[in-house]
Each structure stands twice: as structure tokens, then as C-alpha cells.
Design an enzyme around this catalytic site. Structure first.
Site, mmCIF file in Angstrom:
data_model
loop_
_atom_site.group_PDB
_atom_site.id
_atom_site.type_symbol
_atom_site.label_atom_id
_atom_site.label_comp_id
_atom_site.label_asym_id
_atom_site.label_seq_id
_atom_site.Cartn_x
_atom_site.Cartn_y
_atom_site.Cartn_z
ATOM 1 N N LYS A 52 0.841 -1.208 0.000
ATOM 2 C CA LYS A 52 0.000 0.000 0.000
ATOM 3 C C LYS A 52 0.874 1.255 0.000
ATOM 4 C CE LYS A 52 -3.698 -2.575 2.127
ATOM 5 N NZ LYS A 52 -4.587 -2.896 3.243
ATOM 6 N N GLN A 89 -5.398 -1.436 9.798
ATOM 7 C CA GLN A 89 -5.132 -2.717 9.126
ATOM 8 C C GLN A 89 -5.596 -3.868 10.026
ATOM 9 O OE1 GLN A 89 -3.809 -3.026 5.943
ATOM 10 N NE2 GLN A 89 -3.848 -5.245 5.996
ATOM 11 N N ASP A 106 -11.602 2.399 4.002
ATOM 12 C CA ASP A 106 -11.816 0.946 3.994
ATOM 13 C C ASP A 106 -13.307 0.604 3.945
ATOM 14 O OD1 ASP A 106 -9.669 -0.696 3.772
ATOM 15 O OD2 ASP A 106 -9.310 -0.918 5.929
HETATM 16 N N1 L37 Z 1 -8.036 -2.326 3.075
HETATM 17 N N2 L37 Z 1 -7.307 -4.468 3.316
HETATM 18 C C1 L37 Z 1 -7.767 -3.359 3.889
HETATM 19 N N3 L37 Z 1 -7.955 -3.253 5.205
HETATM 20 C C2 L37 Z 1 -7.689 -4.299 5.984
HETATM 21 O O1 L37 Z 1 -7.910 -4.188 7.284
HETATM 22 N N4 L37 Z 1 -6.914 -6.560 6.226
HETATM 23 C C3 L37 Z 1 -7.199 -5.484 5.454
HETATM 24 C C4 L37 Z 1 -7.026 -5.513 4.097
HETATM 25 N N5 L37 Z 1 -6.553 -6.637 3.517
HETATM 26 C C5 L37 Z 1 -5.490 -6.578 2.708
HETATM 27 O O2 L37 Z 1 -4.753 -5.619 2.681
HETATM 28 N N6 L37 Z 1 -5.336 -7.658 1.943
HETATM 29 C C6 L37 Z 1 -4.423 -7.820 0.940
HETATM 30 C C7 L37 Z 1 -4.251 -9.096 0.519
HETATM 31 C C8 L37 Z 1 -3.348 -9.367 -0.503
HETATM 32 C C9 L37 Z 1 -2.658 -8.334 -1.101
HETATM 33 C C10 L37 Z 1 -2.838 -7.037 -0.692
HETATM 34 C C11 L37 Z 1 -3.730 -6.775 0.329
HETATM 35 C C12 L37 Z 1 -1.699 -8.596 -2.197
HETATM 36 O O3 L37 Z 1 -1.142 -7.682 -2.782
HETATM 37 N N7 L37 Z 1 -1.467 -9.861 -2.518
HETATM 38 C C13 L37 Z 1 -0.563 -10.256 -3.548
HETATM 39 C C14 L37 Z 1 0.538 -11.133 -2.994
HETATM 40 C C15 L37 Z 1 0.070 -12.243 -2.094
HETATM 41 C C16 L37 Z 1 1.191 -12.876 -1.264
HETATM 42 O O4 L37 Z 1 2.267 -13.121 -1.832
HETATM 43 O O5 L37 Z 1 0.955 -13.159 -0.056
HETATM 44 C C17 L37 Z 1 -1.358 -10.968 -4.646
HETATM 45 O O6 L37 Z 1 -0.895 -10.966 -5.783
HETATM 46 O O7 L37 Z 1 -2.446 -11.502 -4.347
#
Ligand code: L37
Ligand code: NAP
Length: 322
Positions: free
Chosen positions: A77, A121, A146
Site C-alpha cells: 500500500k 489494518q 476501507d
Molecule cells: N483495506 N485491506 C484493507 N484493510 C484491511 O484491514 N486486512 C485489510 C485488508 N486486507 C489486505 O490488505 N489484503 C491484501 C491481501 C493481498 C494483497 C494485498 C492486500 C496482495 O497484494 N497480494 C498479492 C501477494 C500475495 C502474497 O504473496 O501473499 C497478490 O498478488 O495476491
């Protein structure tokens, strides 16, 4: 029967055959769509900056504790914000913090005019008793990018979509569905999961975009039967590869929110990330399918950036009105 098994259909932008195993779903890339969204936002932020001499949208990510997965998501983020020109700050409170300390921090940030978006978060990683709802509800609805406060969730559940912030993950899923060119209006949609962050708002978004929506959860009987009815399927259950291709209706749009780490000795870290959908078998049935990683995850980040820019624009409008 009329040679049905050899009937060629054009679904998902690729030629496919009924009745054999050669249907391969079109991959719906979150990486690509997220990149496009972020490029558009970057241009918007440049325009805001030149119009309002140096003004920058501000985002704070408040973390309690030090979970590895949260650290990873927060760093993506912060990176996205930096690329776009959003002024993002990460505040980490120790897991020994009291609920009052967390609440005081939230209330202080609510008052800070340089903060337009504020997220806590989740999940909280605390040694103390914490009321997660109390904390997410303490975030000002005007800064709740969010979309997890009761005010924003209530507006969404009543279909007042223009006035609220939409939760990032379901909003990202809707963008990915839009990418397929399939309209959800009038379709049978099935959501697996009813959490406040994924399943429940996903239901609301599909409903108010005029789908007929079924929500499944851990007490649902005969999940495969429910899944088989879905023309649009969104899965957010946190169960590695549980949804099998054989359950899926042929040609369905399948959006996989799951992020699960499973052991894999062939990988450097000894594990790999998989979704809630069994990708190999699902790609033989679905018309469109999101990968994990590279699907919903990057869209969650992109939608957070979008909400932050919208919030900053609303803030500027409120300033110029007075
Ligand atoms: N806005 N998002 C918000 N608020 C929260 O309180 N928990 C939470 C949330 N969740 C969150 O940020 N989830 C999230 C999950 C996966 C990714 C980003 C955010 C992400 O970029 N995943 C990548 C890599 C996964 C990995 O290697 O673990 C993907 O390509 O899916
Ligand atoms: P959660 O709060 O644990 O909710 C899981 C939901 O799935 C619950 O509603 C639960 O039912 C349901 N469920 C669990 N097991 C089930 C089963 N066997 N059959 C049917 N339903 C079942 O999880 P979440 O926060 O919503 O997250 C879900 C998944 O999405 C996780 O893998 C998470 O990592 C991922 N996620 C991804 C992103 C992203 O950006 N990609 C963002 C957030 C979350 P009950 O309500 O009955 O318990």
C-alpha cells in the site's frame, strides 16, 4: 444429440468446446487492471497538485502489532501510494497498546486536516482485549477509505452507493468482473463468505448491481450444489483450494479472494500462495478466472488508493465551498 459435444461456443473471448476437457478459462489479471487504475490516479493527483499548489492526498495506515502478512500488505500500500503521489504514513502501535490508546490515535487522526484516508489494518495483533468494531467505527466516516464503519456499511447495504466508501476488496472484485464484459444484472451470483471485509459487502455490491445473490457460509448445506448454480461466483472463505472445478457451472465468472499459504518444499521459502479455488480444475470449467497471486490482491491495494483520492477530492470541494 445434435453433436452437442462438438458444439463450439464463443465464451470468454476464446473458442471452447462443450463436453471435452479443453475449456480453458480466460485469466482476469488483477496486476494489469491495478496498474491501469494506478496510472489513472497518478494523472488525477498531478492535476490536483497543479490546481491546488502542492496539495497531496494523505493516507494513514494504522497497525497494531507486527503480523508478517499485514507488514507485506502495508508495504504494497505504501509503495502504491508513493507511485501515485499520495502522502502515505504508516503508524505502528505496539501489540501491548491498550484499546484506549488505539482509540485516541484514531480520534487524533480524524482531526488532522492532512489525513484524508485512514485505515486500521486488520486483524489487530494485540496482547490486550480489543473491540475491533469499536475501533473501526471510531474512524470518521469521511475518512473511512476501507468502508468498514457502520455508517458506510449501512449506506452500502441500503444501496446508497454514491455517498459511501466501498470496501476495497469487494470493489476490486467488481472491477475485475467489469473487465470480463459480463454484466451481473439479472445473473445468479453466489458469494462464499459473509465477513464484514469481503463477503457481506460483496453481497451488497452484487445485489445493488441487480444480480440475484446467494451468500454461503460455514453452515451452508451442500456447497457444491450452490456453487453449481452460480453464473458469477465470488469466493472469500480462507480455505486453500476448497472450491473444485467440478462444482463450477460451465462458463461462470469466478473471482477468488482467498490468500492461503501452503507448504511447498520446491519453493525457496518452503511455501506458496494459493486461493480458495482449485485453479487447475476451475480453469477447465470457468469462462473467466482470477489467479492467485496477481488477482484480487493487487486490486485491493488499487481501490484503497482510489478511495483515498476520492476522499481528498471531497475534502477540497468542502474547503472551496466555505
Ligand atoms: N483495506 N485491506 C484493507 N484493510 C484491511 O484491514 N486486512 C485489510 C485488508 N486486507 C489486505 O490488505 N489484503 C491484501 C491481501 C493481498 C494483497 C494485498 C492486500 C496482495 O497484494 N497480494 C498479492 C501477494 C500475495 C502474497 O504473496 O501473499 C497478490 O498478488 O495476491
Ligand atoms: P473470515 O473473516 O475468516 O471469513 C471467512 C468466511 O468464510 C466466513 O463467513 C465463514 O463462514 C466462511 N467459511 C469458512 N469456511 C467455510 C466452509 N467450509 N464453507 C463455507 N463457508 C466457509 O475471512 P475474510 O477476512 O473474509 O477473508 C477470506 C479470504 O479472503 C482469506 O483467504 C483472506 O486471506 C482473503 N482476503 C483477501 C484479500 C485480498 O485483497 N485478496 C482481502 C481480504 C481477505 P462463517 O461466517 O459461518 O464463519
Amino acid at each position: 444429440m445434435f453433436g452437442l459435444s462438438r458444439l463450439s461456443l464463443r465464451l470468454g473471448g476464446v473458442s471452447r468446446r462443450h463436453g471435452d476437457r479443453r475449456l480453458i478459462a480466460t485469466v482476469v489479471s488483477g496486476n494489469k487492471t491495478a496498474r491501469q487504475v494506478k496510472q489513472r490516479l497518478q494523472v488525477q493527483v498531478e492535476q490536483i497538485q497543479s490546481r491546488f499548489s502542492g496539495f497531496r492526498p494523505g493516507l494513514v495506515v494504522l497497525q497494531v502489532g507486527d503480523r508478517d502478512d499485514s507488514n507485506l500488505y502495508i508495504s504494497s500500500k505504501l509503495k502504491a501510494a508513493a507511485e501515485i503521489g499520495i502522502n502515505a504514513k504508516h503508524i505502528r502501535l505496539p501489540s501491548s497498546s491498550s484499546q484506549d490508546e488505539v482509540l485516541r490515535t484514531v480520534l487524533g487522526l480524524n482531526e488532522d486536516p492532512e489525513v484524508h484516508g485512514l485505515i486500521v489494518q486488520l486483524p489487530l495483533d494485540s496482547d490486550r482485549l480489543m473491540d475491533q468494531d469499536l475501533i473501526t467505527n471510531a474512524v470518521s466516516p469521511l475518512k473511512d477509505v476501507d468502508g468498514l464503519s457502520c455508517v458506510n456499511a449501512g449506506r452500502l447495504s441500503r444501496g446508497e452507493l454514491r455517498d459511501c466508501f466501498l470496501p476495497c476488496t469487494p470493489q476490486g472484485c467488481m472491477e475485475l468482473i467489469a473487465q470480463t464484459g459480463v454484466s451481473v444484472a439479472g445473473k445468479q451470483a453466489v458469494v462464499i463468505g459473509r465477513s464484514k471485509i469481503v463477503g457481506a459487502p460483496m453481497h451488497d455490491l452484487l445485489l445493488w448491481n441487480h444480480a440475484t445473490v446467494t451468500v454461503c457460509h460455514s453452515r451452508t448445506r451442500d456447497l457444491p450444489d450452490q456453487v453449481g448454480r452460480a453464473e458469477v461466483l465470488v469466493v472469500g472463505m480462507g480455505r486453500a483450494e476448497m472450491v473444485r472445478g467440478e462444482w463450477i457451472r460451465e462458463g461462470a465468472v469466478v473471482i477468488d479472494c482467498g490468500i492461503n499459504h501452503v507448504p511447498d518444499d520446491s519453493r525457496p521459502g518452503g511455501k506458496r500462495v494459493v486461493g480458495d479455488v482449485h485453479y487447475a480444475s476451475a480453469s477447465q470449467r470457468a469462462g473467466f478466472l482470477t489467479p492467485v497471486p496477481g488477482g484480487v490482491g493487487p486490486m485491493t491495494v488499487a481501490m484503497l488508493m482510489q478511495n483515498t483520492v476520492i476522499s481528498a477530492q471531497r475534502f477540497l470541494q468542502s474547503q472551496t465551498r466555505t
